[in-house]
Design a protein around this motif. Structure first.
Motif, PDB file in Angstrom:
ATOM      1  N   VAL A 122     -71.746  -8.846 -53.138  1.00  0.00           N
ATOM      2  CA  VAL A 122     -70.552  -9.162 -53.929  1.00  0.00           C
ATOM      3  C   VAL A 122     -70.907  -8.867 -55.367  1.00  0.00           C
ATOM      4  O   VAL A 122     -71.785  -9.486 -55.949  1.00  0.00           O
ATOM      5  CB  VAL A 122     -70.164 -10.645 -53.767  1.00  0.00           C
ATOM      6  N   GLY A 123     -70.231  -7.884 -55.961  1.00  0.00           N
ATOM      7  CA  GLY A 123     -70.590  -7.525 -57.330  1.00  0.00           C
ATOM      8  C   GLY A 123     -71.932  -6.827 -57.307  1.00  0.00           C
ATOM      9  O   GLY A 123     -72.106  -5.773 -56.702  1.00  0.00           O
ATOM     10  N   LYS A 124     -72.891  -7.439 -57.939  1.00  0.00           N
ATOM     11  CA  LYS A 124     -74.196  -6.798 -57.979  1.00  0.00           C
ATOM     12  C   LYS A 124     -75.188  -7.408 -57.009  1.00  0.00           C
ATOM     13  O   LYS A 124     -76.167  -6.791 -56.633  1.00  0.00           O
ATOM     14  CB  LYS A 124     -74.774  -6.924 -59.392  1.00  0.00           C
ATOM     15  N   GLU A 125     -74.964  -8.661 -56.611  1.00  0.00           N
ATOM     16  CA  GLU A 125     -76.001  -9.341 -55.849  1.00  0.00           C
ATOM     17  C   GLU A 125     -75.618  -9.447 -54.384  1.00  0.00           C
ATOM     18  O   GLU A 125     -74.442  -9.416 -54.029  1.00  0.00           O
ATOM     19  CB  GLU A 125     -76.231 -10.739 -56.417  1.00  0.00           C
ATOM     20  N   THR A 126     -76.654  -9.589 -53.571  1.00  0.00           N
ATOM     21  CA  THR A 126     -76.422  -9.879 -52.156  1.00  0.00           C
ATOM     22  C   THR A 126     -76.634 -11.377 -51.959  1.00  0.00           C
ATOM     23  O   THR A 126     -77.706 -11.900 -52.238  1.00  0.00           O
ATOM     24  CB  THR A 126     -77.426  -9.136 -51.264  1.00  0.00           C
ATOM     25  N   ILE A 127     -75.609 -12.014 -51.493  1.00  0.00           N
ATOM     26  CA  ILE A 127     -75.722 -13.456 -51.287  1.00  0.00           C
ATOM     27  C   ILE A 127     -75.227 -13.811 -49.892  1.00  0.00           C
ATOM     28  O   ILE A 127     -74.520 -13.032 -49.250  1.00  0.00           O
ATOM     29  CB  ILE A 127     -74.886 -14.256 -52.317  1.00  0.00           C
ATOM     30  N   TRP A 128     -75.587 -14.977 -49.468  1.00  0.00           N
ATOM     31  CA  TRP A 128     -75.113 -15.490 -48.178  1.00  0.00           C
ATOM     32  C   TRP A 128     -73.742 -16.092 -48.390  1.00  0.00           C
ATOM     33  O   TRP A 128     -73.544 -16.896 -49.289  1.00  0.00           O
ATOM     34  CB  TRP A 128     -76.052 -16.604 -47.694  1.00  0.00           C
ATOM     35  N   LEU A 129     -72.800 -15.689 -47.552  1.00  0.00           N
ATOM     36  CA  LEU A 129     -71.497 -16.330 -47.589  1.00  0.00           C
ATOM     37  C   LEU A 129     -70.804 -16.155 -46.247  1.00  0.00           C
ATOM     38  O   LEU A 129     -71.312 -15.485 -45.345  1.00  0.00           O
ATOM     39  CB  LEU A 129     -70.612 -15.761 -48.720  1.00  0.00           C
ATOM     40  N   LEU A 130     -69.646 -16.787 -46.132  1.00  0.00           N
ATOM     41  CA  LEU A 130     -68.864 -16.637 -44.912  1.00  0.00           C
ATOM     42  C   LEU A 130     -68.260 -15.228 -44.908  1.00  0.00           C
ATOM     43  O   LEU A 130     -67.847 -14.738 -45.951  1.00  0.00           O
ATOM     44  CB  LEU A 130     -67.744 -17.678 -44.883  1.00  0.00           C
ATOM     45  N   PRO A 131     -68.193 -14.616 -43.749  1.00  0.00           N
ATOM     46  CA  PRO A 131     -67.720 -13.221 -43.700  1.00  0.00           C
ATOM     47  C   PRO A 131     -66.315 -13.080 -44.258  1.00  0.00           C
ATOM     48  O   PRO A 131     -65.414 -13.811 -43.875  1.00  0.00           O
ATOM     49  CB  PRO A 131     -67.756 -12.879 -42.208  1.00  0.00           C
ATOM     50  N   GLN A 132     -66.159 -12.123 -45.184  1.00  0.00           N
ATOM     51  CA  GLN A 132     -64.853 -11.955 -45.797  1.00  0.00           C
ATOM     52  C   GLN A 132     -64.520 -10.492 -45.951  1.00  0.00           C
ATOM     53  O   GLN A 132     -65.384  -9.627 -45.878  1.00  0.00           O
ATOM     54  CB  GLN A 132     -64.823 -12.638 -47.169  1.00  0.00           C
ATOM     55  N   ALA A 133     -63.227 -10.229 -46.182  1.00  0.00           N
ATOM     56  CA  ALA A 133     -62.765  -8.865 -46.410  1.00  0.00           C
ATOM     57  C   ALA A 133     -61.653  -8.924 -47.437  1.00  0.00           C
ATOM     58  O   ALA A 133     -60.958  -9.936 -47.566  1.00  0.00           O
ATOM     59  CB  ALA A 133     -62.259  -8.241 -45.112  1.00  0.00           C
ATOM     60  N   GLN A 134     -61.463  -7.828 -48.146  1.00  0.00           N
ATOM     61  CA  GLN A 134     -60.440  -7.834 -49.187  1.00  0.00           C
ATOM     62  C   GLN A 134     -59.075  -7.624 -48.582  1.00  0.00           C
ATOM     63  O   GLN A 134     -58.898  -6.875 -47.635  1.00  0.00           O
ATOM     64  CB  GLN A 134     -60.741  -6.725 -50.196  1.00  0.00           C
ATOM     65  N   TRP A 135     -58.098  -8.281 -49.164  1.00  0.00           N
ATOM     66  CA  TRP A 135     -56.745  -8.207 -48.656  1.00  0.00           C
ATOM     67  C   TRP A 135     -56.116  -6.867 -49.046  1.00  0.00           C
ATOM     68  O   TRP A 135     -56.229  -6.409 -50.172  1.00  0.00           O
ATOM     69  CB  TRP A 135     -55.919  -9.342 -49.252  1.00  0.00           C
ATOM     70  N   GLU A 136     -55.465  -6.250 -48.049  1.00  0.00           N
ATOM     71  CA  GLU A 136     -54.725  -5.032 -48.343  1.00  0.00           C
ATOM     72  C   GLU A 136     -53.246  -5.305 -48.187  1.00  0.00           C
ATOM     73  O   GLU A 136     -52.843  -6.166 -47.430  1.00  0.00           O
ATOM     74  CB  GLU A 136     -55.130  -3.924 -47.357  1.00  0.00           C
ATOM     75  N   ALA A 137     -52.457  -4.520 -48.905  1.00  0.00           N
ATOM     76  CA  ALA A 137     -51.022  -4.759 -48.868  1.00  0.00           C
ATOM     77  C   ALA A 137     -50.495  -4.518 -47.465  1.00  0.00           C
ATOM     78  O   ALA A 137     -50.897  -3.584 -46.787  1.00  0.00           O
ATOM     79  CB  ALA A 137     -50.327  -3.829 -49.863  1.00  0.00           C
TER      80      ALA A 137
END
Lengths: 292, 210
Positions: free
Chosen positions: A181-196
């Motif tokens: 996310v951005g520049k770093e790799t972090i642990w998070l819940l799997p996500q995806a960007q919303w498309e129209a």
């Protein structure tokens, strides 16, 4: 719980039929959940609003949980109480059919062995001897019980890796994924960007299915998100168009899944979340993960 | 006519005299107060007496609806789903252990009460017995090994909010005991009719009519 997203309120509702079974330990160590959905009308896509798009980027994330497979261990207090209740019930209970049969049989045996035994009278009373006594049945049942080997309660005696789904069978686990996310790799819940043109729930489903080398079959419950996390980008990245991002979380349960034991996945309990997630993110996520 | 009136008036007077006598007796001999009061309550006062209808109270109570005979059981209206709420849902809990099944269904009912979900009905379906037959390796005859009884309980919810539903389902699933199957379905009329016993004589008569 966070308030539902305003977009969701206008979506038509999906009626669903859920069948959940809690069977014994399976190889996958996962509870079977089958779902068949019947929607009233075809999902209508909302027309894009004219005008200035909002400065927030939208993401849909999925909180995939594996439900516990076996019951939890009891506390020492719970153990003692359970024993006490069991003993009280035993003392207060009446004799069952089987126990009465045992008593009658033993009485009959003693009467047979007595000196003044009148076999004709006995035959008349009981109408023919029964070939199998209750004691014999008990013996056969005990023999069968000896042959039965229950499976081990906890398989990870050696300590299975954190990425395994069969980790702590008595607790519910959450899936964590390492993403950039951005520049770093972090642990998070799997996500995806919303498309129209898609609902946020579809975004979350896409986020789950787009994970590399893993096919998890998840059951989403409902269209409403369970939480939201809002953050602003650091000043270098911030522009007029995108000030920050909002992540909407949806809850789902794992119905069947297999993943290769690769690095990017983690199945963690709620208590272990703080080791991997960032504090502001963790604060929001903690609110909707139930520790039952 | 006059004779009757006379007789009535005479009876009245005699009654009055009686009462006077009673009163007199009461005032004279206090040792028998019970007798006097009993005599009073057994006698209804005549219409012209000022104490006529002295013990009446039913006209002061609120009017009750006349008691109807029990009507034939009608099916409750099955609600349809709207945009924000689900319709009538049947949460079915089934398993072999009756204690666990009942306790779990009670837990669901209490949870709904607490969360504000309306529970339309909560009933049990008849127990189904399954015989487990075992066939030994040598012989061909099967013999009964055990009898397993499946118990079923249904909790019917009427208006489950769509925002509440995921949390509700999650709590249910996480608290599910061992050996219990949980199933959530829409309520249909067929489900309702399945609860009734079949009446063969009635069906025979109906078939004869048509």
């Amino acid at each position: 719980m966070a308030a539902p997203c305003s977009r969701m309120a206008n979506r038509p509702l999906w009626r669903f039929i859920t069948n959940v079974r809690r069977t014994g330990l399976k190889h996958t160590g996962v509870r079977q959940i089958s779902l068949s959905s019947a929607c009233r009308a075809a999902t209508q896509t909302r027309s894009k609003t004219e005008g200035v798009p909002s400065p927030w980027k939208l993401y849909g994330a999925v909180c995939l949980q594996r439900l516990p497979v076996i019951s939890q261990e009891r506390n020492p207090i719970e153990d003692q109480f359970a024993e006490l209740m069991h003993q009280m019930e035993l003392e207060r209970s009446l004799l069952s059919d089987h126990e009465q049969r045992l008593l009658e049989d033993s009485e009959r045996m003693t009467r047979k062995q007595a000196d003044n035994y009148d076999s004709d009278e006995e035959e008349a009373d009981y109408g023919g001897q029964e070939t199998i006594t209750a004691q014999d049945q008990e013996d056969t049942w005990e023999q069968k019980l000896k042959h039965f080997q229950p499976a081990l309660r906890d398989r990870d005696v050696g300590g299975t890796p954190l990425g395994s789904v069969e980790r702590c069978l008595g607790d519910s686990l959450v899936l964590l994924v390492q993403q950039t996310v951005g520049k770093e790799t972090i642990w998070l819940l799997p996500q995806a960007q919303w498309e129209a043109g898609e609902t946020l729930r579809q975004t979350a489903e896409r986020g789950l299915s787009s994970l590399p080398e893993a096919d998890f079959k998840a059951t989403f419950l409902g269209n409403t998100p369970c939480g939201v996390y809002r953050y602003t980008f650091p000043k270098e990245v911030r522009t007029e168009r995108c000030v920050g991002a909002k992540v909407f979380f949806f809850k789902a349960f794992l119905s069947a899944g297999s993943a290769s034991q690769k690095e990017p996945f983690l199945w963690v309990k709620k208590t272990e979340l703080q080791r991997y997630l960032k504090p502001p993110y963790l604060e929001k996520v903690d609110r909707f993960i139930l520790n039952l | 006519m006059q004779w009757r009136k006379l007789r009535a008036s005479f009876a009245l007077h005699s009654r009055v005299l009686d009462q006077a006598g009673l009163l007199f007796r009461a005032s004279v001999s206090v040792q028998h107060p019970i007798q006097g009061s009993l005599a009073f309550s057994n006698e209804r006062q005549y219409r012209t007496m000022p104490t006529h209808g002295i013990g009446k109270y039913k006209h002061l109570l609120p009017k009750e609806a006349p008691k109807k005979k029990k009507e034939r059981q009608q099916m409750k209206q099955i609600k349809t789903a709207t945009d924000a709420e689900y319709g009538t849902l049947n949460v079915k809990v089934s398993g072999y252990d009756m204690i666990l099944v009942e306790h779990y269904s009670q837990y669901i009912h209490n949870l709904c009460n607490r969360l504000g979900v309306k529970v339309a009905e909560s009933y049990a379906l008849p127990t189904k017995s399954t015989e487990v037959m075992v066939m030994p390796e040598q012989g061909t005859k099967m013999y009964v090994d055990a009898i397993l009884k499946t118990h079923e309980r249904i909790v019917q919810l009427s208006q489950l909010n769509a925002t509440l539903c995921p949390t509700f389902m999650e709590v249910l699933l996480k608290n599910q005991p061992e050996g219990i199957q949980l199933s959530v379905k829409l309520h249909t009329e067929a489900d309702y009719q399945a609860r009734f016993k079949a009446r063969p004589e009635l069906e025979g008569l109906m078939a004869q009519m048509t």
